[in-house]
Each structure stands twice: as structure tokens, then as C-alpha cells.
Design a protein around this motif. Structure first.
Motif, PDB file in Angstrom:
ATOM      1  N   ILE A 233       0.613  -1.271   0.030  1.00 32.38           N
ATOM      2  CA  ILE A 233       0.251   0.425   0.455  1.00 32.38           C
ATOM      3  C   ILE A 233       1.085   1.693  -0.156  1.00 32.38           C
ATOM      4  CG2 ILE A 233      -1.686   1.394   1.532  1.00 32.38           C
ATOM      5  CD1 ILE A 233      -2.333  -1.110   2.570  1.00 32.38           C
ATOM      6  N   PRO A 234       0.461   1.678  -1.094  1.00 33.16           N
ATOM      7  CA  PRO A 234       1.752   3.220  -0.945  1.00 33.16           C
ATOM      8  C   PRO A 234       1.188   4.093  -0.182  1.00 33.16           C
ATOM      9  CG  PRO A 234       1.167   2.941  -3.006  1.00 33.16           C
ATOM     10  CD  PRO A 234       0.386   1.567  -1.734  1.00 33.16           C
ATOM     11  N   GLU A 235       1.972   4.968   0.321  1.00 32.51           N
ATOM     12  CA  GLU A 235       1.510   6.234   0.938  1.00 32.51           C
ATOM     13  C   GLU A 235       0.302   6.922   0.546  1.00 32.51           C
ATOM     14  OE1 GLU A 235       3.756   9.920   2.961  1.00 32.51           O
ATOM     15  OE2 GLU A 235       4.952   8.985   1.099  1.00 32.51           O
ATOM     16  N   LYS A 236       0.096   7.986  -0.044  1.00 34.80           N
ATOM     17  CA  LYS A 236      -0.731   8.285  -0.890  1.00 34.80           C
ATOM     18  C   LYS A 236      -2.326   7.153  -0.387  1.00 34.80           C
ATOM     19  CE  LYS A 236      -1.484  11.254  -4.792  1.00 34.80           C
ATOM     20  NZ  LYS A 236      -3.511  10.263  -4.693  1.00 34.80           N
ATOM     21  N   GLU A 237      -2.210   6.581  -0.944  1.00 31.53           N
ATOM     22  CA  GLU A 237      -3.600   5.066  -0.920  1.00 31.53           C
ATOM     23  C   GLU A 237      -3.568   5.755   0.843  1.00 31.53           C
ATOM     24  OE1 GLU A 237      -4.949   0.980  -1.129  1.00 31.53           O
ATOM     25  OE2 GLU A 237      -3.462   1.831  -2.874  1.00 31.53           O
ATOM     26  N   ILE A 238      -2.969   5.254   1.683  1.00 32.44           N
ATOM     27  CA  ILE A 238      -2.715   5.208   3.671  1.00 32.44           C
ATOM     28  C   ILE A 238      -3.596   6.654   3.792  1.00 32.44           C
ATOM     29  CG2 ILE A 238      -1.992   5.460   5.515  1.00 32.44           C
ATOM     30  CD1 ILE A 238       0.368   3.475   3.825  1.00 32.44           C
ATOM     31  N   GLN A 239      -2.854   7.480   3.239  1.00 27.28           N
ATOM     32  CA  GLN A 239      -3.094   8.967   3.637  1.00 27.28           C
ATOM     33  C   GLN A 239      -4.420   9.311   3.118  1.00 27.28           C
ATOM     34  OE1 GLN A 239      -0.036  11.408   2.108  1.00 27.28           O
ATOM     35  NE2 GLN A 239       1.102  11.674   4.734  1.00 27.28           N
ATOM     36  N   GLU A 240      -4.848   9.008   2.112  1.00 23.01           N
ATOM     37  CA  GLU A 240      -6.338   9.817   1.512  1.00 23.01           C
ATOM     38  C   GLU A 240      -7.310   8.741   2.098  1.00 23.01           C
ATOM     39  OE1 GLU A 240      -6.270   7.876  -2.648  1.00 23.01           O
ATOM     40  OE2 GLU A 240      -5.643   9.552  -3.065  1.00 23.01           O
TER      41      GLU A 240
ATOM     42  N   ILE B 158      -8.736   0.943   5.907  1.00 21.79           N
ATOM     43  CA  ILE B 158      -8.387   0.162   5.217  1.00 21.79           C
ATOM     44  C   ILE B 158      -8.704  -1.583   5.547  1.00 21.79           C
ATOM     45  CG2 ILE B 158      -7.150  -0.718   2.632  1.00 21.79           C
ATOM     46  CD1 ILE B 158      -4.800   1.670   3.204  1.00 21.79           C
ATOM     47  N   GLU B 159      -9.470  -1.599   4.439  1.00 30.76           N
ATOM     48  CA  GLU B 159      -9.156  -3.231   4.962  1.00 30.76           C
ATOM     49  C   GLU B 159      -8.493  -4.906   4.040  1.00 30.76           C
ATOM     50  OE1 GLU B 159     -13.041  -5.613   5.129  1.00 30.76           O
ATOM     51  OE2 GLU B 159     -14.004  -3.798   6.136  1.00 30.76           O
ATOM     52  N   ILE B 160      -7.537  -5.565   5.035  1.00 35.91           N
ATOM     53  CA  ILE B 160      -6.829  -5.931   3.598  1.00 35.91           C
ATOM     54  C   ILE B 160      -6.736  -7.825   4.353  1.00 35.91           C
ATOM     55  CG2 ILE B 160      -5.039  -4.097   3.962  1.00 35.91           C
ATOM     56  CD1 ILE B 160      -2.951  -5.713   6.361  1.00 35.91           C
ATOM     57  N   PRO B 161      -6.409  -8.167   3.734  1.00 37.86           N
ATOM     58  CA  PRO B 161      -6.075  -9.588   3.358  1.00 37.86           C
ATOM     59  C   PRO B 161      -5.068  -9.671   5.014  1.00 37.86           C
ATOM     60  CG  PRO B 161      -5.047  -9.106   1.236  1.00 37.86           C
ATOM     61  CD  PRO B 161      -5.053  -8.363   2.473  1.00 37.86           C
ATOM     62  N   ASN B 162      -5.267 -11.612   5.340  1.00 34.93           N
ATOM     63  CA  ASN B 162      -4.305 -11.476   6.932  1.00 34.93           C
ATOM     64  C   ASN B 162      -2.864 -11.944   6.541  1.00 34.93           C
ATOM     65  OD1 ASN B 162      -3.781 -12.542   9.669  1.00 34.93           O
ATOM     66  ND2 ASN B 162      -4.825 -14.464   9.344  1.00 34.93           N
ATOM     67  N   ASP B 163      -2.290 -11.242   5.883  1.00 37.91           N
ATOM     68  CA  ASP B 163      -0.735 -10.876   5.323  1.00 37.91           C
ATOM     69  C   ASP B 163      -0.024 -10.729   6.671  1.00 37.91           C
ATOM     70  OD1 ASP B 163      -1.503 -11.970   3.113  1.00 37.91           O
ATOM     71  OD2 ASP B 163      -1.935 -10.626   1.774  1.00 37.91           O
ATOM     72  N   PHE B 164       1.504 -11.608   6.878  1.00 40.76           N
ATOM     73  CA  PHE B 164       2.182 -10.304   7.537  1.00 40.76           C
ATOM     74  C   PHE B 164       2.930  -8.819   6.476  1.00 40.76           C
ATOM     75  CE2 PHE B 164       5.901  -9.118   9.879  1.00 40.76           C
ATOM     76  CZ  PHE B 164       5.059  -9.034  10.795  1.00 40.76           C
ATOM     77  N   ILE B 165       2.508  -7.641   7.480  1.00 40.66           N
ATOM     78  CA  ILE B 165       2.467  -6.385   7.398  1.00 40.66           C
ATOM     79  C   ILE B 165       3.662  -5.611   7.769  1.00 40.66           C
ATOM     80  CG2 ILE B 165       1.125  -6.181   5.091  1.00 40.66           C
ATOM     81  CD1 ILE B 165      -0.175  -4.735   7.497  1.00 40.66           C
ATOM     82  N   VAL B 166       4.561  -4.977   7.302  1.00 41.06           N
ATOM     83  CA  VAL B 166       5.683  -3.886   8.068  1.00 41.06           C
ATOM     84  C   VAL B 166       5.403  -2.631   7.516  1.00 41.06           C
ATOM     85  CG1 VAL B 166       7.307  -5.262   8.822  1.00 41.06           C
ATOM     86  CG2 VAL B 166       7.562  -3.943   6.367  1.00 41.06           C
ATOM     87  N   GLY B 167       5.596  -1.343   7.842  1.00 44.53           N
ATOM     88  CA  GLY B 167       5.921   0.213   7.093  1.00 44.53           C
ATOM     89  C   GLY B 167       4.982   0.811   7.908  1.00 44.53           C
ATOM     90  N   TYR B 168       4.833   1.748   7.936  1.00 47.06           N
ATOM     91  CA  TYR B 168       4.105   3.358   8.424  1.00 47.06           C
ATOM     92  C   TYR B 168       4.105   2.864   9.554  1.00 47.06           C
ATOM     93  CZ  TYR B 168       1.054   7.446   7.297  1.00 47.06           C
ATOM     94  OH  TYR B 168       0.474   8.553   8.154  1.00 47.06           O
ATOM     95  N   GLY B 169       4.875   2.576  10.634  1.00 44.63           N
ATOM     96  CA  GLY B 169       4.233   2.147  11.831  1.00 44.63           C
ATOM     97  C   GLY B 169       4.666   1.045  12.523  1.00 44.63           C
TER      98      GLY B 169
ATOM     99  N   ARG C   2       9.376   0.139  11.283  1.00 50.15           N
ATOM    100  CA  ARG C   2       8.340   1.097  11.173  1.00 50.15           C
ATOM    101  C   ARG C   2       8.539   2.034  10.445  1.00 50.15           C
ATOM    102  NH1 ARG C   2       6.130  -0.517  16.013  1.00 50.15           N
ATOM    103  NH2 ARG C   2       6.965  -1.454  17.121  1.00 50.15           N
ATOM    104  N   ALA C   3       9.460   2.324   9.668  1.00 54.30           N
ATOM    105  CA  ALA C   3      10.038   3.907   9.656  1.00 54.30           C
ATOM    106  C   ALA C   3      10.170   4.200   8.489  1.00 54.30           C
ATOM    107  CB  ALA C   3      11.023   5.004   9.736  1.00 54.30           C
ATOM    108  N   TYR C   4       9.135   2.913   7.413  1.00 48.93           N
ATOM    109  CA  TYR C   4       8.744   3.578   5.683  1.00 48.93           C
ATOM    110  C   TYR C   4       7.893   3.822   5.705  1.00 48.93           C
ATOM    111  CZ  TYR C   4      13.152   0.568   4.798  1.00 48.93           C
ATOM    112  OH  TYR C   4      13.676  -0.731   4.841  1.00 48.93           O
ATOM    113  N   ARG C   5       8.073   4.677   5.148  1.00 46.60           N
ATOM    114  CA  ARG C   5       6.096   5.447   4.479  1.00 46.60           C
ATOM    115  C   ARG C   5       5.798   4.857   4.149  1.00 46.60           C
ATOM    116  NH1 ARG C   5       7.520  11.266   3.410  1.00 46.60           N
ATOM    117  NH2 ARG C   5       9.049  11.716   4.094  1.00 46.60           N
ATOM    118  N   ASP C   6       5.691   3.352   2.742  1.00 46.77           N
ATOM    119  CA  ASP C   6       4.977   3.115   2.653  1.00 46.77           C
ATOM    120  C   ASP C   6       4.378   1.199   3.173  1.00 46.77           C
ATOM    121  OD1 ASP C   6       4.352   4.621   0.073  1.00 46.77           O
ATOM    122  OD2 ASP C   6       6.926   3.735   0.162  1.00 46.77           O
ATOM    123  N   ILE C   7       3.534   0.178   3.001  1.00 45.83           N
ATOM    124  CA  ILE C   7       3.476  -0.425   3.538  1.00 45.83           C
ATOM    125  C   ILE C   7       3.687  -1.498   2.742  1.00 45.83           C
ATOM    126  CG2 ILE C   7       1.658  -1.176   4.865  1.00 45.83           C
ATOM    127  CD1 ILE C   7       0.399   0.358   5.367  1.00 45.83           C
ATOM    128  N   TYR C   8       4.006  -2.960   3.521  1.00 44.87           N
ATOM    129  CA  TYR C   8       5.233  -3.572   1.883  1.00 44.87           C
ATOM    130  C   TYR C   8       4.854  -5.371   3.369  1.00 44.87           C
ATOM    131  CZ  TYR C   8       8.010  -0.257   0.870  1.00 44.87           C
ATOM    132  OH  TYR C   8       8.759   0.888   0.076  1.00 44.87           O
TER     133      TYR C   8
END
Length: 178
Positions: free
Chosen positions: A15-22, A149-160, A168-174
């Protein structure tokens, strides 16, 4: 960046930062409308929610009171099932509307526990705003009031969000590459 590596795991852009911010901007508009004429106490849940809280409060742009608390139930990539209050809430919540600000809700146990605790301690109302929700991972009867945002049950990192305190410090989610 399309891919990142944290310790022994590889992650790809999800999820790119722009989508998160929207998504946060839409959530902020709803919260602002719902909190009109109330005196809410916003509680950022550390550590993960710090970036979400900062962006949400910027979008709310009002005279709101904000504090932080910290609860833990994770180790590595999985939950331990035990909720540990690392940094308790210190503000007076008696008779107030409390809005918990969480980065992600997956099993739901931590937030269910915290919401019940705050109601028992005298909060007039407890609401939950989460940047991310994993509906397929929910293991209890919990429905956040505000969902980015609703997401699938995957392990994610970034944006905190982190993997063993890294990322945690990445602007996008991976999302993890298995």
C-alpha cells in the motif's frame, strides 16, 4: 522501493503512502463529524500507531486532547495471546468519549480487552479507529467504528508497523514474501 529486507524476511510494496493518507483523510472527516460538540480523548496506541496518529491528528486539525498508551501481545510475526500493559493510560477518562487510535486490528483481542477495561474505568463511550483491519483474522466480536483500509491476513510492515522492531519508519506498507 518495490522490495525491502528486514532481518531474515523479504517484503514487497503493498500500500503506497498516498493511498494510506487518502484513507486517513476520509476517516478524519467521519470522526470530526461524529465528535462535533463532544470532548473526546484520543488515545494513540504505541508503538505501531505513531505515524497513523500523527497524520490523523493533522487531518482533524482541532482542539482535541491526545495521549498515548502501549499494550503488547506480539513477538516476531505472531501474537502471544497475552495482553501486557506496557504504558498505561494516565489521563482521566471518567464520563468522556475515548477514541482509541490503533495501527492494525487482526485477532481483535488486544482492542477488545482495552475497550472493556476503559468502559469499566468510567469512560462514557469507547470508540475504535484503526488504520488497517484484517477481517479474516478477527477471532472475537469486535467491529472498529472507523476503518482506514481492510486488508488480507498477510504479515505487513511499514508506516509504523514492524517486524521485530524493524521497518516502522517506511512511508509505504509492505507485505511479506513467503
Amino acid at each position: 522501493m518495490d522490495k525491502i529486507r528486514l532481518r531474515d524476511k523479504e517484503f514487497k510494496l503493498f500500500i503506497p503512502e498516498k493511498e494510506i493518507q487518502e484513507a486517513i483523510a476520509k476517516m478524519a472527516a467521519r470522526i470530526k463529524e461524529d465528535m462535533e460538540g463532544k470532548n473526546p480523548l484520543f488515545v494513540g496506541v504505541l508503538n505501531g500507531a505513531f505515524m497513523f496518529v500523527a497524520e490523523l491528528m493533522r487531518q482533524l486539525n482541532g482542539p482535541y486532547q491526545l495521549t498515548f498508551a502501549r499494550y503488547s501481545s506480539y513477538q516476531g510475526t505472531s501474537t502471544t495471546g497475552k495482553i501486557h500493559e506496557v504504558m498505561p493510560l494516565t489521563s482521566d477518562i471518567e464520563g468522556r468519549v475515548v477514541v482509541l487510535l490503533e495501527d492494525i486490528v487482526d485477532s481483535g483481542y488486544t482492542m477488545q480487552h482495552v475497550m472493556k477495561k476503559l468502559r469499566n474505568e468510567g469512560a462514557a463511550e469507547v470508540r475504535l479507529a484503526t488504520m488497517l483491519l484484517k477481517p479474516d483474522a478477527l477471532k472475537c466480536d469486535l467491529r472498529p467504528d472507523y476503518i482506514g483500509i481492510e486488508i488480507p491476513n498477510d504479515f505487513i510492515v511499514g508506516y509504523g508497523l514492524d517486524y521485530d522492531e524493524m521497518g516502522r519508519a517506511y512511508r509505504d506498507i509492505y507485505t511479506i514474501i513467503e
